[in-house]
Every structure is written in structure tokens, then in C-alpha cells.
Design a protein around this motif. Structure first.
Motif, PDB file in Angstrom:
ATOM      1  N   ARG A 145       0.844  -1.197   0.000  1.00  0.00           N
ATOM      2  CA  ARG A 145       0.000   0.000   0.000  1.00  0.00           C
ATOM      3  C   ARG A 145       0.882   1.251   0.000  1.00  0.00           C
ATOM      4  N   GLN A 146       0.460   2.256  -0.759  1.00  0.00           N
ATOM      5  CA  GLN A 146       1.184   3.517  -0.839  1.00  0.00           C
ATOM      6  C   GLN A 146       0.185   4.654  -0.964  1.00  0.00           C
ATOM      7  N   SER A 147       0.430   5.753  -0.242  1.00  0.00           N
ATOM      8  CA  SER A 147      -0.378   6.959  -0.363  1.00  0.00           C
ATOM      9  C   SER A 147       0.348   7.969  -1.238  1.00  0.00           C
ATOM     10  N   TYR A 148      -0.402   8.709  -2.025  1.00  0.00           N
ATOM     11  CA  TYR A 148       0.152   9.761  -2.885  1.00  0.00           C
ATOM     12  C   TYR A 148      -0.591  11.060  -2.643  1.00  0.00           C
ATOM     13  N   TRP A 149       0.152  12.151  -2.682  1.00  0.00           N
ATOM     14  CA  TRP A 149      -0.419  13.486  -2.581  1.00  0.00           C
ATOM     15  C   TRP A 149      -0.415  14.122  -3.961  1.00  0.00           C
ATOM     16  N   VAL A 150      -1.551  14.718  -4.350  1.00  0.00           N
ATOM     17  CA  VAL A 150      -1.678  15.418  -5.626  1.00  0.00           C
ATOM     18  C   VAL A 150      -2.036  16.869  -5.343  1.00  0.00           C
ATOM     19  N   TRP A 151      -1.247  17.759  -5.912  1.00  0.00           N
ATOM     20  CA  TRP A 151      -1.508  19.200  -5.803  1.00  0.00           C
ATOM     21  C   TRP A 151      -1.542  19.785  -7.202  1.00  0.00           C
ATOM     22  N   PRO A 152      -2.466  20.681  -7.506  1.00  0.00           N
ATOM     23  CA  PRO A 152      -3.591  21.174  -6.705  1.00  0.00           C
ATOM     24  C   PRO A 152      -4.813  20.295  -6.931  1.00  0.00           C
ATOM     25  N   LEU A 153      -5.982  20.772  -6.479  1.00  0.00           N
ATOM     26  CA  LEU A 153      -7.217  20.087  -6.806  1.00  0.00           C
ATOM     27  C   LEU A 153      -7.446  20.129  -8.314  1.00  0.00           C
ATOM     28  N   PRO A 154      -8.061  19.101  -8.876  1.00  0.00           N
ATOM     29  CA  PRO A 154      -8.305  19.112 -10.318  1.00  0.00           C
ATOM     30  C   PRO A 154      -9.461  20.032 -10.684  1.00  0.00           C
ATOM     31  N   PRO A 155      -9.509  20.474 -11.942  1.00  0.00           N
ATOM     32  CA  PRO A 155     -10.709  21.181 -12.399  1.00  0.00           C
ATOM     33  C   PRO A 155     -11.858  20.202 -12.549  1.00  0.00           C
ATOM     34  N   SER A 156     -13.050  20.724 -12.722  1.00  0.00           N
ATOM     35  CA  SER A 156     -14.196  19.851 -12.924  1.00  0.00           C
ATOM     36  C   SER A 156     -14.044  19.078 -14.227  1.00  0.00           C
ATOM     37  N   GLY A 157     -14.746  17.960 -14.298  1.00  0.00           N
ATOM     38  CA  GLY A 157     -14.630  17.099 -15.463  1.00  0.00           C
ATOM     39  C   GLY A 157     -14.019  15.770 -15.071  1.00  0.00           C
ATOM     40  N   PRO A 158     -13.623  14.967 -16.054  1.00  0.00           N
ATOM     41  CA  PRO A 158     -13.057  13.655 -15.727  1.00  0.00           C
ATOM     42  C   PRO A 158     -11.663  13.764 -15.111  1.00  0.00           C
ATOM     43  N   LEU A 159     -11.409  12.928 -14.114  1.00  0.00           N
ATOM     44  CA  LEU A 159     -10.091  12.784 -13.503  1.00  0.00           C
ATOM     45  C   LEU A 159      -9.646  11.350 -13.753  1.00  0.00           C
ATOM     46  N   ALA A 160      -8.503  11.190 -14.402  1.00  0.00           N
ATOM     47  CA  ALA A 160      -8.036   9.864 -14.804  1.00  0.00           C
ATOM     48  C   ALA A 160      -6.937   9.364 -13.884  1.00  0.00           C
ATOM     49  N   PHE A 161      -7.045   8.101 -13.478  1.00  0.00           N
ATOM     50  CA  PHE A 161      -5.959   7.365 -12.845  1.00  0.00           C
ATOM     51  C   PHE A 161      -5.412   6.409 -13.899  1.00  0.00           C
ATOM     52  N   ALA A 168       3.877  -7.412 -13.826  1.00  0.00           N
ATOM     53  CA  ALA A 168       2.662  -8.136 -13.463  1.00  0.00           C
ATOM     54  C   ALA A 168       1.746  -8.344 -14.656  1.00  0.00           C
ATOM     55  N   SER A 169       2.285  -8.124 -15.876  1.00  0.00           N
ATOM     56  CA  SER A 169       1.516  -8.300 -17.121  1.00  0.00           C
ATOM     57  C   SER A 169       0.308  -7.370 -17.186  1.00  0.00           C
ATOM     58  N   ILE A 170       0.464  -6.168 -16.645  1.00  0.00           N
ATOM     59  CA  ILE A 170      -0.585  -5.150 -16.704  1.00  0.00           C
ATOM     60  C   ILE A 170      -0.143  -4.055 -17.661  1.00  0.00           C
ATOM     61  N   PRO A 171      -0.818  -3.895 -18.819  1.00  0.00           N
ATOM     62  CA  PRO A 171      -0.467  -2.833 -19.758  1.00  0.00           C
ATOM     63  C   PRO A 171      -0.972  -1.478 -19.268  1.00  0.00           C
ATOM     64  N   VAL A 172      -0.701  -0.447 -20.041  1.00  0.00           N
ATOM     65  CA  VAL A 172      -1.200   0.883 -19.700  1.00  0.00           C
ATOM     66  C   VAL A 172      -2.730   0.822 -19.619  1.00  0.00           C
ATOM     67  N   THR A 173      -3.250   1.169 -18.448  1.00  0.00           N
ATOM     68  CA  THR A 173      -4.689   1.083 -18.189  1.00  0.00           C
ATOM     69  C   THR A 173      -5.151   2.395 -17.577  1.00  0.00           C
ATOM     70  N   ARG A 174      -6.306   2.854 -18.023  1.00  0.00           N
ATOM     71  CA  ARG A 174      -6.817   4.163 -17.615  1.00  0.00           C
ATOM     72  C   ARG A 174      -8.249   4.003 -17.105  1.00  0.00           C
ATOM     73  N   HIS A 175      -8.535   4.699 -16.011  1.00  0.00           N
ATOM     74  CA  HIS A 175      -9.893   4.710 -15.479  1.00  0.00           C
ATOM     75  C   HIS A 175     -10.211   6.133 -15.028  1.00  0.00           C
ATOM     76  N   GLU A 176     -11.387   6.622 -15.406  1.00  0.00           N
ATOM     77  CA  GLU A 176     -11.773   7.990 -15.080  1.00  0.00           C
ATOM     78  C   GLU A 176     -12.902   8.008 -14.063  1.00  0.00           C
ATOM     79  N   ILE A 177     -12.824   8.989 -13.162  1.00  0.00           N
ATOM     80  CA  ILE A 177     -13.922   9.268 -12.251  1.00  0.00           C
ATOM     81  C   ILE A 177     -14.299  10.737 -12.417  1.00  0.00           C
ATOM     82  N   ASP A 178     -15.424  11.115 -11.869  1.00  0.00           N
ATOM     83  CA  ASP A 178     -15.864  12.502 -11.934  1.00  0.00           C
ATOM     84  C   ASP A 178     -15.128  13.305 -10.860  1.00  0.00           C
ATOM     85  N   ALA A 179     -14.354  14.298 -11.273  1.00  0.00           N
ATOM     86  CA  ALA A 179     -13.602  15.106 -10.314  1.00  0.00           C
ATOM     87  C   ALA A 179     -14.501  15.840  -9.339  1.00  0.00           C
ATOM     88  N   GLN A 180     -15.776  15.981  -9.675  1.00  0.00           N
ATOM     89  CA  GLN A 180     -16.684  16.690  -8.775  1.00  0.00           C
ATOM     90  C   GLN A 180     -16.803  15.974  -7.439  1.00  0.00           C
TER      91      GLN A 180
END
Length: 226
Positions: A145-161, A168-180
Motif C-alpha cells: 500500500r502507498q499513499s500519494y499526494w496530488v496538488w492542486p485540486l483538479p478542475p471539474s470534469g473527468p479525472l483519470a488514474f 505483473a503483465s498489466i499494460p497501460v490502463t486508464r480509469h476515469e472518475i468525476d472530479a466533482q
């Protein structure tokens, strides 16, 4: 037996220097964050999975937890090296063992946990672009487990991880959540104590080295490029 058997007590250590907290360095002290609970399986393969389990939002940015779990059949303890090499040397042959991780805002700005520029994210001049900075973490036995700090807050709209873990045989993978979700949580944050200068060299519960990473914006030249 005399009272001077142990001698006089040692002199107290000097008071460590104090610094002003910079918002890109980490969460503001004295503030209770607004929390967004996530059960996000960001990516998985037959032997491992990368999950985002919690987001803590503050007026200046947000912190999120990354959890990796590996199947018992994975050879050895599949370590994501989210903390950098630290005390253990990363393998020099074959596939890059590191879990590569990043976030991207709706305006295209991004920050990643590899390829940090020297001195980025310190206490001096305000950096350009978002910052992704490692906080505490640890693990073993197929669970890290690892914690990360992100600065600043994102603008509204999609935020992608975004992640990639070749070992581990995991290719580039993207998932978006609503920054709101984060922006609303930041509104719920409560300042309990006023932030002020803090002593240098505060403790951290992890025994692993943590790194800081450079943010970038679209078409921004890399360090050393003109």
C-alpha cells in the motif's frame, strides 16, 4: 552509592529548523479531509491487481491510496517498487518491475511517479503543473500500500488514474472518475488548527524511501530540453 553514578543528564538537542508548509509538499496539517470511499480495481492481470481505495480531499489538493495485491502463485513476492529502490536493489535485467502510476486532469495536465526532475516539489519556488508526491506506505506478502499526494485540486470534469505494471503483465490502463466527487469532498474538509511553521525532519511510519514526481502539461518540454 553516590548520586553522580550516571553523571549529569545530557544536553537537550537543538531545536530543529522550522519551515512554512508549502501546499504542493503534502496535506495541510490541522485539517480533517473530506473522504471519498472507492473500491476501484484500476487494473488487473492473472497474477496481480492495482486498486485505488480511498481519496482524502483538502482545499489545496487530494491524497489517494494505492493497494496492490498479487496471487499466491506469483513467483516470489511481486513487489511494485512504488517507493523506489530504497534498501532493496531493483532487478537490472528483464522487465521494469516498477508500478508506473499517474493522474491526468480534464485540461490535459498530468503528473506521474517516475522520471522526477531534481529538486521538484520541495519547499522553494512553486512548481508548474500538478505534483504527484509519495507519502507513507509499506507492505509484504503479496500486499503493498502507498499513499500519494496530488496538488492542486483538479478542475471539474473527468479525472483519470493511469497505471502500467509490466512485471505483473498489466499494460497501460486508464480509469476515469468525476472530479466533482473530490471537489465536493474538499468542501467538507474542516480546518481544526491553523497551519503554521513546522519542524524539519518529521517522522514517517514507512521504512521505505519515498519519491516525488514531476508534473507536466500538454506540449511542455522535458527537463533539459529547450
Amino acid at each position: 552509592m553516590g548520586d553522580d553514578f550516571f553523571g549529569p543528564p545530557p544536553e537537550p538537542p537543538p531545536e530543529p529548523p522550522r519551515r512554512v508548509e508549502q501546499p504542493w509538499f503534502g496535506p495541510p496539517s490541522g485539517t480533517l479531509p473530506g473522504v471519498v470511499a472507492l473500491e476501484l480495481v484500476l487494473a488487473r492481470s492473472a497474477i496481480a491487481a492495482v486498486c485505488v481505495t480511498r481519496v482524502s480531499a483538502y482545499p489545496t489538493g487530494f491524497e489517494f491510496d494505492v493497494l496492490t495485491v498479487s496471487d499466491a502463485s506469483a513467483e516470489g513476492d511481486l513487489e511494485p517498487y512504488m517507493f523506489g529502490p530504497g534498501r532493496r536493489r531493483m532487478p537490472s535485467e528483464g522487465t521494469d518491475p516498477r508500478l508506473r502510476l499517474g493522474v491526468q486532469f480534464s485540461d490535459g495536465a498530468k503528473a506521474i511517479n517516475v522520471g522526477a526532475g531534481p529538486g521538484f516539489g520541495g519547499h522553494g519556488e512553486e512548481p508548474e503543473g500538478p505534483v504527484l508526491r509519495g507519502q507513507g506506505g509499506g507492505g509484504g506478502g503479496g500486499r503493498w500500500r502507498q499513499s500519494y499526494w496530488v496538488w492542486p485540486l483538479p478542475p471539474s470534469g473527468p479525472l483519470a488514474f493511469v497505471c502500467e505494471w509490466s512485471a505483473a503483465s498489466i499494460p497501460v490502463t486508464r480509469h476515469e472518475i468525476d472530479a466533482q466527487l473530490l471537489l465536493d469532498a474538499a468542501e467538507r474538509a474542516q480546518q481544526i488548527f491553523e497551519a503554521g511553521p513546522r519542524s524539519e525532519g518529521g517522522g514517517n511510519w514507512t521504512s521505505f524511501a519515498v519519491g516525488e514526481t514531476r508534473g507536466s502539461r500538454p506540449n511542455e518540454p522535458k527537463p533539459g530540453e529547450s
